[in-house]
Design a protein around this motif. Structure first.
Motif, PDB file in Angstrom:
ATOM      1  N   PHE A   6       0.826  -1.207   0.000  1.00  0.00           N
ATOM      2  CA  PHE A   6       0.000   0.000   0.000  1.00  0.00           C
ATOM      3  C   PHE A   6       0.859   1.255   0.000  1.00  0.00           C
ATOM      4  CE2 PHE A   6      -3.484  -2.757   1.703  1.00  0.00           C
ATOM      5  CZ  PHE A   6      -4.351  -2.543   0.654  1.00  0.00           C
ATOM      6  N   GLN A   7       1.991   1.209   0.752  1.00  0.00           N
ATOM      7  CA  GLN A   7       2.883   2.367   0.781  1.00  0.00           C
ATOM      8  C   GLN A   7       3.452   2.637  -0.600  1.00  0.00           C
ATOM      9  OE1 GLN A   7       5.385   0.990   4.075  1.00  0.00           O
ATOM     10  NE2 GLN A   7       4.921   2.894   5.134  1.00  0.00           N
ATOM     11  N   SER A   8       3.719   1.566  -1.351  1.00  0.00           N
ATOM     12  CA  SER A   8       4.310   1.749  -2.674  1.00  0.00           C
ATOM     13  C   SER A   8       3.350   2.406  -3.651  1.00  0.00           C
ATOM     14  CB  SER A   8       4.756   0.393  -3.235  1.00  0.00           C
ATOM     15  OG  SER A   8       3.629  -0.415  -3.530  1.00  0.00           O
ATOM     16  N   THR A   9       2.045   2.269  -3.391  1.00  0.00           N
ATOM     17  CA  THR A   9       1.050   2.881  -4.278  1.00  0.00           C
ATOM     18  C   THR A   9       0.764   4.330  -3.916  1.00  0.00           C
ATOM     19  OG1 THR A   9      -0.829   2.162  -2.933  1.00  0.00           O
ATOM     20  CG2 THR A   9      -0.052   0.641  -4.638  1.00  0.00           C
ATOM     21  N   LEU A  10       1.108   4.754  -2.696  1.00  0.00           N
ATOM     22  CA  LEU A  10       0.834   6.125  -2.278  1.00  0.00           C
ATOM     23  C   LEU A  10       1.769   7.082  -2.988  1.00  0.00           C
ATOM     24  CD1 LEU A  10       0.399   5.563   1.570  1.00  0.00           C
ATOM     25  CD2 LEU A  10      -1.388   5.772  -0.164  1.00  0.00           C
ATOM     26  N   GLY A  11       1.219   8.131  -3.542  1.00  0.00           N
ATOM     27  CA  GLY A  11       2.045   9.136  -4.197  1.00  0.00           C
ATOM     28  C   GLY A  11       2.400   8.795  -5.634  1.00  0.00           C
ATOM     29  N   ARG A  12       2.153   7.570  -6.068  1.00  0.00           N
ATOM     30  CA  ARG A  12       2.456   7.176  -7.430  1.00  0.00           C
ATOM     31  C   ARG A  12       1.321   7.621  -8.348  1.00  0.00           C
ATOM     32  NH1 ARG A  12       2.377   0.978  -8.764  1.00  0.00           N
ATOM     33  NH2 ARG A  12       3.895   0.909  -7.066  1.00  0.00           N
ATOM     34  N   PRO A  13       1.617   8.164  -9.545  1.00  0.00           N
ATOM     35  CA  PRO A  13       0.550   8.543 -10.463  1.00  0.00           C
ATOM     36  C   PRO A  13      -0.314   7.341 -10.823  1.00  0.00           C
ATOM     37  CG  PRO A  13       2.657   9.461 -11.167  1.00  0.00           C
ATOM     38  CD  PRO A  13       2.950   8.509 -10.061  1.00  0.00           C
ATOM     39  N   SER A  14      -1.614   7.569 -10.938  1.00  0.00           N
ATOM     40  CA  SER A  14      -2.521   6.474 -11.251  1.00  0.00           C
ATOM     41  C   SER A  14      -2.406   6.104 -12.728  1.00  0.00           C
ATOM     42  CB  SER A  14      -3.956   6.878 -10.928  1.00  0.00           C
ATOM     43  OG  SER A  14      -4.332   8.022 -11.665  1.00  0.00           O
ATOM     44  N   LEU A  15      -2.818   4.875 -13.040  1.00  0.00           N
ATOM     45  CA  LEU A  15      -2.767   4.404 -14.423  1.00  0.00           C
ATOM     46  C   LEU A  15      -3.661   5.261 -15.315  1.00  0.00           C
ATOM     47  CD1 LEU A  15      -1.758   2.206 -16.384  1.00  0.00           C
ATOM     48  CD2 LEU A  15      -3.784   0.851 -15.768  1.00  0.00           C
ATOM     49  N   ILE A  16      -4.831   5.646 -14.810  1.00  0.00           N
ATOM     50  CA  ILE A  16      -5.749   6.520 -15.544  1.00  0.00           C
ATOM     51  C   ILE A  16      -5.588   7.944 -15.023  1.00  0.00           C
ATOM     52  CG2 ILE A  16      -8.153   7.014 -16.103  1.00  0.00           C
ATOM     53  CD1 ILE A  16      -8.776   4.084 -15.716  1.00  0.00           C
ATOM     54  N   SER A  17      -5.388   8.879 -15.910  1.00  0.00           N
ATOM     55  CA  SER A  17      -5.194  10.272 -15.519  1.00  0.00           C
ATOM     56  C   SER A  17      -6.488  10.880 -14.972  1.00  0.00           C
ATOM     57  CB  SER A  17      -4.730  11.082 -16.729  1.00  0.00           C
ATOM     58  OG  SER A  17      -4.816  12.471 -16.476  1.00  0.00           O
ATOM     59  N   PRO A  18      -6.379  11.774 -13.983  1.00  0.00           N
ATOM     60  CA  PRO A  18      -7.578  12.455 -13.464  1.00  0.00           C
ATOM     61  C   PRO A  18      -8.334  13.239 -14.532  1.00  0.00           C
ATOM     62  CG  PRO A  18      -5.711  12.802 -12.005  1.00  0.00           C
ATOM     63  CD  PRO A  18      -5.172  12.149 -13.248  1.00  0.00           C
ATOM     64  N   ASP A  19      -7.650  13.647 -15.600  1.00  0.00           N
ATOM     65  CA  ASP A  19      -8.278  14.423 -16.663  1.00  0.00           C
ATOM     66  C   ASP A  19      -8.909  13.558 -17.753  1.00  0.00           C
ATOM     67  OD1 ASP A  19      -7.465  16.775 -15.422  1.00  0.00           O
ATOM     68  OD2 ASP A  19      -5.504  16.695 -16.409  1.00  0.00           O
ATOM     69  N   ASP A  20      -8.674  12.238 -17.696  1.00  0.00           N
ATOM     70  CA  ASP A  20      -9.210  11.340 -18.716  1.00  0.00           C
ATOM     71  C   ASP A  20     -10.631  10.932 -18.315  1.00  0.00           C
ATOM     72  OD1 ASP A  20      -9.661   9.567 -20.735  1.00  0.00           O
ATOM     73  OD2 ASP A  20      -7.824   8.408 -20.447  1.00  0.00           O
ATOM     74  N   THR A  21     -11.564  11.864 -18.530  1.00  0.00           N
ATOM     75  CA  THR A  21     -12.930  11.682 -18.042  1.00  0.00           C
ATOM     76  C   THR A  21     -13.616  10.474 -18.659  1.00  0.00           C
ATOM     77  OG1 THR A  21     -13.117  14.076 -17.736  1.00  0.00           O
ATOM     78  CG2 THR A  21     -15.158  12.817 -17.754  1.00  0.00           C
ATOM     79  N   TRP A  22     -13.401  10.230 -19.948  1.00  0.00           N
ATOM     80  CA  TRP A  22     -14.075   9.118 -20.598  1.00  0.00           C
ATOM     81  C   TRP A  22     -13.568   7.771 -20.084  1.00  0.00           C
ATOM     82  CZ3 TRP A  22     -18.548   9.238 -22.701  1.00  0.00           C
ATOM     83  CH2 TRP A  22     -19.017  10.392 -23.322  1.00  0.00           C
ATOM     84  N   ALA A  23     -12.284   7.672 -19.824  1.00  0.00           N
ATOM     85  CA  ALA A  23     -11.749   6.420 -19.275  1.00  0.00           C
ATOM     86  C   ALA A  23     -12.291   6.183 -17.864  1.00  0.00           C
ATOM     87  CB  ALA A  23     -10.219   6.459 -19.255  1.00  0.00           C
ATOM     88  N   LEU A  24     -12.364   7.238 -17.056  1.00  0.00           N
ATOM     89  CA  LEU A  24     -12.903   7.115 -15.702  1.00  0.00           C
ATOM     90  C   LEU A  24     -14.382   6.757 -15.736  1.00  0.00           C
ATOM     91  CD1 LEU A  24     -11.202  10.181 -13.948  1.00  0.00           C
ATOM     92  CD2 LEU A  24     -10.650   7.768 -13.660  1.00  0.00           C
ATOM     93  N   LEU A  25     -15.117   7.383 -16.672  1.00  0.00           N
ATOM     94  CA  LEU A  25     -16.539   7.091 -16.798  1.00  0.00           C
ATOM     95  C   LEU A  25     -16.748   5.640 -17.244  1.00  0.00           C
ATOM     96  CD1 LEU A  25     -19.339   8.398 -16.549  1.00  0.00           C
ATOM     97  CD2 LEU A  25     -19.186   8.988 -18.973  1.00  0.00           C
TER      98      LEU A  25
END
Length: 413
Positions: A6-25
């Protein structure tokens, strides 16, 4: 090893960008669709409920670094539009005349449990306010949630401007505890201690005749209904009208009532709440526009779908590592509220000579809301209690926001 993961995932950029609205949707709607499918297809999923499954999907996807913890989709679209629109649609089921007439003893136990929830919130705040971030806001959110459900949680989180981190951590604590408590309630139904101290006619009937196909019953509750394009148009138009006028009324009152002292400030908070007026106007329409409401198909389905989207979103910012290592007091905070609610429901039910099933479902409706309570009734074969507990739980949507605002005002949220 788990902590290091869990520590290794903290602070790491997510696979899907926060701006990629269609991928998140894409991830959002597919996850919710899968949760609903599992709930209606498999018995184990029906017992867990699709709402919790959707939230678990979000927890896993965000904690392994696939989804970002913040996005415009979450904040502006789901929180800003889906939640306010979902509430009036769900509350179309809340005909107050029908609720008081048809719910019987379950309503009494439910109201006793609601008192326990409020007292549990005050007790938890007094014991843990130094250890829990934004404790007054958490007490308000959980009061609404543990009387109504997710719609009240969302409304009160917005009302008291609770931070995303606290909302996420509280969500994890709440749902870990809630899932455990549901299994405890099911266990109560089979324990000799409870059976010897309470009457249990519905359990006896199931054991005598055998339990039906629970997954078929669950699917049947949300079976295909006759719905037209006009129904969809009228449902959405109705929801937007309610939210629009609620905003006008709440802003107007908030600008009129001064905040010079604690009492006036609490009145300003209560009567200036958008969600208080959404609830009030929706309840009036459902009660006095019964004939028109009955002609409107699809409101419960559309409203429930919006709330499923919300439940997925509130699971995204929750870090399991954070709740375990940094905010374990939130688990204790919510546990105190659940335990006090349980004591009030079961002791109150015993003193009034109510059935064991009444106490179990009333506490479930308090803690989990109408869908989880109805799901438990369906899964246990208590078919005669499905309708009443849905009505009782829906009534919790009404009073949950009111009482949450009051508790938050008392504690200075």
């Amino acid at each position: 090893m788990l902590n290091s993961f869990f520590q290794s995932t903290l602070g790491r950029p997510s696979l899907i960008s926060p701006d990629d609205t269609w991928a998140l949707l894409f991830v959002l709607v597919v996850s919710v669709a899968l949760a609903i499918y599992l709930e209606q297809r498999y018995t184990w999923a029906s017992k867990l409920s699709g709402a919790i499954i959707a939230l678990i999907f979000a927890l896993v996807l965000s904690n392994i670094g696939i989804l970002p913890t913040n996005s415009t989709l979450y904040d502006d679209i789901i929180w800003g539009y889906a939640v306010p629109l979902g509430i009036p649609l769900l509350l179309l089921q809340c005909n107050m005349k029908k609720i008081w007439k048809e719910t019987g003893r379950v309503m009494i136990v439910f109201l006793i449990g609601a008192v326990g929830t409020c007292l549990g919130a005050l007790l938890a705040y007094q014991l843990l306010h130094d250890a829990v971030p934004e404790a007054a806001g958490v007490a308000a959110m959980m009061t609404g949630s543990y009387i109504g459900g997710g719609v009240n949680f969302a409304a009160l989180a917005t009302q008291f401007k609770v931070s995303g981190g606290t909302i996420g951590a509280t969500t994890v604590a709440d749902n870990l505890l809630m899932a455990l408590y549901f299994f405890v309630l099911i266990l109560f139904a089979g324990l000799k201690f409870f059976r010897s101290h309470y009457t249990h006619p519905h359990i006896d009937e199931v054991e005598k005749n055998g339990l039906g196909d629970s997954q078929t019953q669950a699917a049947a509750y949300w079976s295909r209904k006759d719905i037209s394009l006009k129904d969809i148009a009228l449902n959405l138009a109705y929801a937007v009208v309610i939210v629009f006028f609620s905003n006008l009324i709440s802003m107007g009152i908030a600008n009129v009532i001064p905040t010079d002292n604690a009492i006036l400030k609490m009145c300003n908070t209560f009567f200036g709440s958008q969600y208080v007026w959404i609830t009030t106007l929706s309840m009036i329409v459902a009660t006095y526009g019964e004939t028109q409401v009955q002609k409107l198909n699809g409101s419960q389905e559309i409203g429930t779908y919006f709330i499923y989207l919300f439940l997925f979103v509130i699971g995204v910012p929750a870090s399991i590592y954070q709740i375990i290592t940094q905010t374990p007091a939130l688990l204790l905070f919510t546990a105190i509220m659940v335990i006090v609610n349980m004591l009030f429901c079961f002791i109150g039910g015993k003193l009034l000579h109510f059935d064991l099933e009444d106490c179990i479902l009333a506490s479930n409706a308090n803690i989990g809301g109408p869908t989880t309570a109805a799901g438990m009734a369906i899964s246990q074969g208590w078919s005669q209690l499905v309708g009443p507990i849905m009505l009782v739980g829906t009534f919790g949507y009404v009073i949950g926001t009111y009482l949450g605002v009051v508790i938050g005002g008392i504690l200075g949220a």
